[in-house]
Design an enzyme around this catalytic site. Structure first.
Site, mmCIF file in Angstrom:
data_model
loop_
_atom_site.group_PDB
_atom_site.id
_atom_site.type_symbol
_atom_site.label_atom_id
_atom_site.label_comp_id
_atom_site.label_asym_id
_atom_site.label_seq_id
_atom_site.Cartn_x
_atom_site.Cartn_y
_atom_site.Cartn_z
ATOM 1 N N LEU A 1 115.142 66.774 -86.877
ATOM 2 C CA LEU A 1 115.027 66.921 -85.427
ATOM 3 C C LEU A 1 114.939 68.407 -85.115
ATOM 4 O O LEU A 1 115.513 69.236 -85.838
ATOM 5 C CB LEU A 1 116.244 66.325 -84.709
ATOM 6 C CG LEU A 1 116.435 64.808 -84.747
ATOM 7 C CD1 LEU A 1 117.749 64.438 -84.056
ATOM 8 C CD2 LEU A 1 115.275 64.082 -84.093
ATOM 9 N N ASP A 2 114.235 68.741 -84.029
ATOM 10 C CA ASP A 2 114.224 70.132 -83.580
ATOM 11 C C ASP A 2 115.651 70.590 -83.311
ATOM 12 O O ASP A 2 116.527 69.789 -82.948
ATOM 13 C CB ASP A 2 113.407 70.281 -82.297
ATOM 14 C CG ASP A 2 111.922 70.027 -82.522
ATOM 15 O OD1 ASP A 2 111.482 70.078 -83.680
ATOM 16 O OD2 ASP A 2 111.217 69.767 -81.523
ATOM 17 N N GLN A 3 115.879 71.877 -83.443
ATOM 18 C CA GLN A 3 117.225 72.408 -83.250
ATOM 19 C C GLN A 3 117.769 72.071 -81.867
ATOM 20 O O GLN A 3 118.953 71.777 -81.707
ATOM 21 C CB GLN A 3 117.222 73.931 -83.456
ATOM 22 C CG GLN A 3 118.602 74.562 -83.346
ATOM 23 C CD GLN A 3 118.608 75.997 -83.838
ATOM 24 O OE1 GLN A 3 117.700 76.435 -84.542
ATOM 25 N NE2 GLN A 3 119.629 76.759 -83.468
ATOM 26 N N THR B 1 117.065 69.475 -80.050
ATOM 27 C CA THR B 1 117.141 68.035 -79.824
ATOM 28 C C THR B 1 118.435 67.474 -80.396
ATOM 29 O O THR B 1 118.860 67.872 -81.484
ATOM 30 C CB THR B 1 115.935 67.324 -80.475
ATOM 31 O OG1 THR B 1 114.725 67.911 -79.987
ATOM 32 C CG2 THR B 1 115.939 65.837 -80.170
#
Length: 398
Positions: free
Chosen positions: A209-211, A213
């Protein structure tokens, strides 16, 4: 002589790669030499470097490695059973299935897998790996652990014999990288947690996951489990759902964004360009359904058909509805406004559901919005309307 029995973590692995994993202190030349001199046997037969190992194979090495002391070998060989993995060595519990750990807040919509939760083996158990080198990553000091979010605060949605699902908070990087301080990523915290649990295999995330998110990430507890999840994600049979709050009100209550994405890199970081006619552009498909209209905003539930970097953020920005709190693709003036009005200090994107089939059972795991996002929703003014019948998922596995 050194003897090792292959467990599930090293099944379907080449002999030379197994030696590198099992004895990381030794140099490659040492492994090549013992194989060339026919000092490695698999089930009594001279082994070859490219030979694939199977679970239960017995590997005998007729050479003393510097990283394995004689006392270690005597302790291992003195037992009546071959070396077991940490999971096999753990005492069994009497639970009929995996359940959310105490304090977990996620609703699990399907019965969890029936494997028992691995317990930390006795400290006297020998792992069979080199003793002079840690393979678990950086060890955090007591001060660092108190100062930063770490392994002791891992929020496990569920733990099974094969995998765990972790609820990652916003702001925590999924894995080490540029801009991330050593020891401060979900991967490294999972390594620390796995070591404390007594696992031989370092828990490894199957996706990212993106940081910015938050939400659910699957981490494998065994090598074969990691290979299975990697294949399943590549074949798009792991369904991933997200909640996002976007700018404005969408014209359609449900829809699909089918636009390719092209990655570009600069000093300011990587970014995805939408709809580029380029041979390096990747296919990207995002399905969505509006959960609730609000005055000036929409809460949408999203299902990814593909899993490209920044896919949700780039796709919604491309249709004029960027995510709130998005510092890369968003409306920066609006971000400042919602921060002041609603206290939103992060990206409003949360991984809320995972669905997949495992060992013949369909699994559904749900994770509600974190408190800081729920607080934003509470301050919005809903627009009431007649909702059409919900057939959003149309899933073969619903």
């Amino acid at each position: 002589m050194i003897t090792r029995t292959i467990d599930r973590n090293f099944a379907n692995m080449r002999l030379d790669r197994f030696l590198r994993k099992a004895f990381p202190e030794e140099s490659l030349s040492v492994f090549f030499a013992v194989i060339r001199k026919k000092k490695v046997r698999v089930n009594g037969v001279v082994g070859k470097a490219n030979q694939m190992l199977a679970e239960g194979d017995v590997v005998n090495i007729y050479e003393n490695f510097k990283s394995v002391s004689e006392s270690d070998e005597r302790n291992i060989e003195g037992g009546s059973a071959p070396l077991a993995s940490a999971t096999e060595a753990a005492p069994a519990t009497h639970s009929s299935g995996a359940t959310p750990p105490k304090g977990g807040h996620a609703h699990i919509s399907a019965e969890a897998p029936s494997g028992q939760r691995p317990q930390r083996p006795d400290a006297k158990e020998k792992s069979g790996f080199a003793k002079n080198k840690s393979t678990w990553g950086k060890q955090l000091s007591g001060a660092e652990k108190q100062a930063h979010w770490g392994a002791h605060e891992l929020d496990l949605i569920v733990q099974t014999e094969d995998y765990v699902i972790v609820n990652k908070p916003s702001g925590l990087a999924s894995q080490p990288g540029s801009g991330t301080r050593p020891g401060e990523s979900l991967v490294e915290y999972l390594w620390e947690w796995g070591k404390n649990e007594g696992f031989d295999f370092k828990p490894t995330i199957a996706h990212r996951l993106d940081q910015e998110t938050s939400g659910m990430i699957i981490a494998a507890l065994h090598g074969d489990t990691l290979r299975d999840f990697t294949r399943m994600i590549r074949e798009h049979v792991v369904d991933k759902f997200y909640f996002a709050l976007v700018k404005g009100n969408l014209k359609k209550d449900r829809g699909t964004i089918n636009e390719s994405l092209l990655r570009t890199d600069s000093a300011k970081g990587s970014k995805m360009l939408v709809g580029q006619d380029d041979e390096n552009a990747q296919k990207a498909i995002t399905h969505y359904r509006v959960k609730q209209h609000y005055e000036g905003y929409d809460l949408v539930k999203i299902k990814l058909e593909t899993g490209r970097m920044h896919q949700i953020r780039a796709h919604f920005a491309s249709i004029g509805h960027p995510l709130l709190g998005d510092t890369r693709y968003g409306d920066f003036a609006l971000n400042r406004e919602v921060k002041k009005l609603f206290g939103l200090n992060r990206l409003f994107l949360h991984s809320c559901r995972l669905e997949f089939d495992w060992n013949g059972e369909h699994k559904v795991y749900d994770c509600p919005l974190p408190k800081e996002l729920r607080n934003v929703i509470k301050q919005l003014k809903p627009i009431h309307y007649e909702r059409p019948e919900n057939n959003f998922q149309k899933s073969r596995r619903r």
